[in-house]
Write an enzyme that holds these catalytic residues in place. Sequence first.
Site, PDB file in Angstrom:
ATOM      1  N   ASP A 218      35.597 103.079  99.202  1.00 41.55           N
ATOM      2  CA  ASP A 218      36.175 102.660 100.520  1.00 41.55           C
ATOM      3  C   ASP A 218      37.614 102.143 100.047  1.00 41.55           C
ATOM      4  O   ASP A 218      37.578 101.184  99.581  1.00 41.55           O
ATOM      5  CB  ASP A 218      35.334 101.577 101.107  1.00 41.55           C
TER       6      ASP A 218
ATOM      7  N   ASP B 279      38.844 107.755 104.208  1.00 44.50           N
ATOM      8  CA  ASP B 279      39.137 106.705 103.501  1.00 44.50           C
ATOM      9  C   ASP B 279      38.096 106.376 102.816  1.00 44.50           C
ATOM     10  O   ASP B 279      37.622 105.310 102.125  1.00 44.50           O
ATOM     11  CB  ASP B 279      39.727 105.393 103.809  1.00 44.50           C
ATOM     12  N   GLU B 280      36.882 107.107 103.007  1.00 50.75           N
ATOM     13  CA  GLU B 280      35.565 106.590 102.481  1.00 50.75           C
ATOM     14  C   GLU B 280      34.717 107.805 102.024  1.00 50.75           C
ATOM     15  O   GLU B 280      34.559 108.912 102.899  1.00 50.75           O
ATOM     16  CB  GLU B 280      34.748 105.905 103.530  1.00 50.75           C
TER      17      GLU B 280
END
Length: 474
Positions: free
Chosen positions: A11, A105-106
Amino acid sequence: MRAAPTILHLDMDAFFAAAEQASKPSLRGKPVVVGGLGPRGVVATASYEARRFGVHSAMPMGQARRLAPNAAYLVPRFAFYRAISGQVMELLGRLSPLVEPLSLDEAFVDLEAGGLAGDSAGARAVGERLRRDILATTGLTGSVGLAGSKMLAKIASEEAKPDGLVLIEPGTERELLGPRSVRIIPGVGPATGEHLRRAGITTVAEVVEAGEDELVRLLGRSHGAGLYRMALGHDDRPVVAERDAKSVSVEDTFDVDLHDRLRIRLEVERLAERCVARLRGSGHSGRTIVLKVRRYDFSTLTRSETLRGPTDDPVVVREAAGRLLDLVDTTGGVRLLGVGVSGLADYTQEDLFAQAEAGTGAGAGTGAGQPETPAPDLAAGEATGVPAGEEPVPPAPPTATETAERRWSPGHDVRHAVHGAGWVQGSGLGRVTVRFEEPGSAPGRVRTFAVDDPDLTPSDPLPLVPGGATGAVA
């Protein structure tokens, strides 16, 4: 559950805000909020400095401004973020063939499938190397969680924030989860959490103590049994490399409620065009057209129509959305509109009857499981609120000043013929203020120009790391 912590969850830390701070030296270490800047905008991401004031994602922007009036408020640069995300996902792809992106983003990574880690020491070494590679490639930091299941790996990455790594050893799950809030378990949202609270269940340990039978009685067979297994730390969900999209949609929130029926219809048609562009970009077509309307009193209505076959034809989608709008009362005003397409397929099987009608302004299909009803016999112009036999009158073109002011969004990149690269701090009253600085430079100076200054032009973002990706779109 695996015997080794070979599921990794990455993350990125405050991704949008961190990317803005990295590209704008004057904002490093200062509160930054990224999101919609209009009266009804919401926060997309807040930097850790802004979070100290209580600002968080999904908060109304007006509330964020009251909590942190001196923060920098910027419009998102999604093309820039996607370019950085592509670099990160490429690094993850080098670790394993099984990478499951959840957002820009993960992502989850199955290290076992990549043959890189078979025990805790190996997994930790891979995680630390990944963090170093991300920093060297993008200039940004990410937090890594490692565990024997997806649920625990995600919990571990949250514990690791910001810029850290947490590994949960298999066999310690019950001890770790017991005192946590039941909301930490995937699938337990506000409604389920409140339902359990009323039953006296607030922690994971209390879920286990209640037992499976009681949870099934409270939540139903599927949800109750699944929750009990998760509370015991049992999560066998695999890392899935391909996540099929279930729908494609776009929506807009308006600064001022829309009351004019013609304006509302034109906005729906514009959203339909954008939705089809996104649909085609993903290589899909779809059968079900969905209209979303949030009214002045925050009540939200959705209407849908299922066509006879999947389509990516903008005329068909536009007219279906228009017919759905006719079913909604917008008398009091509309604050949000959205158009979506679901029932996706990777091919198009057009309904010839619908296509023929589309050419004359009639309906494009019928609702699934409903008797066919002929669409109103309208002329093509009437479908968009223009009287039959008349050409639509385009709106008056904006003045040069209006056009320039619209494109100078706070945070977006510009270049000046004399001063070089910079970014917009703000604009209004015919002026635009620019700070001239680049990633890696010292904080730059501020200059103000007329919005129509010919020496000032919009620009693509500069890479955060020399030789890295930018937000340029081909």
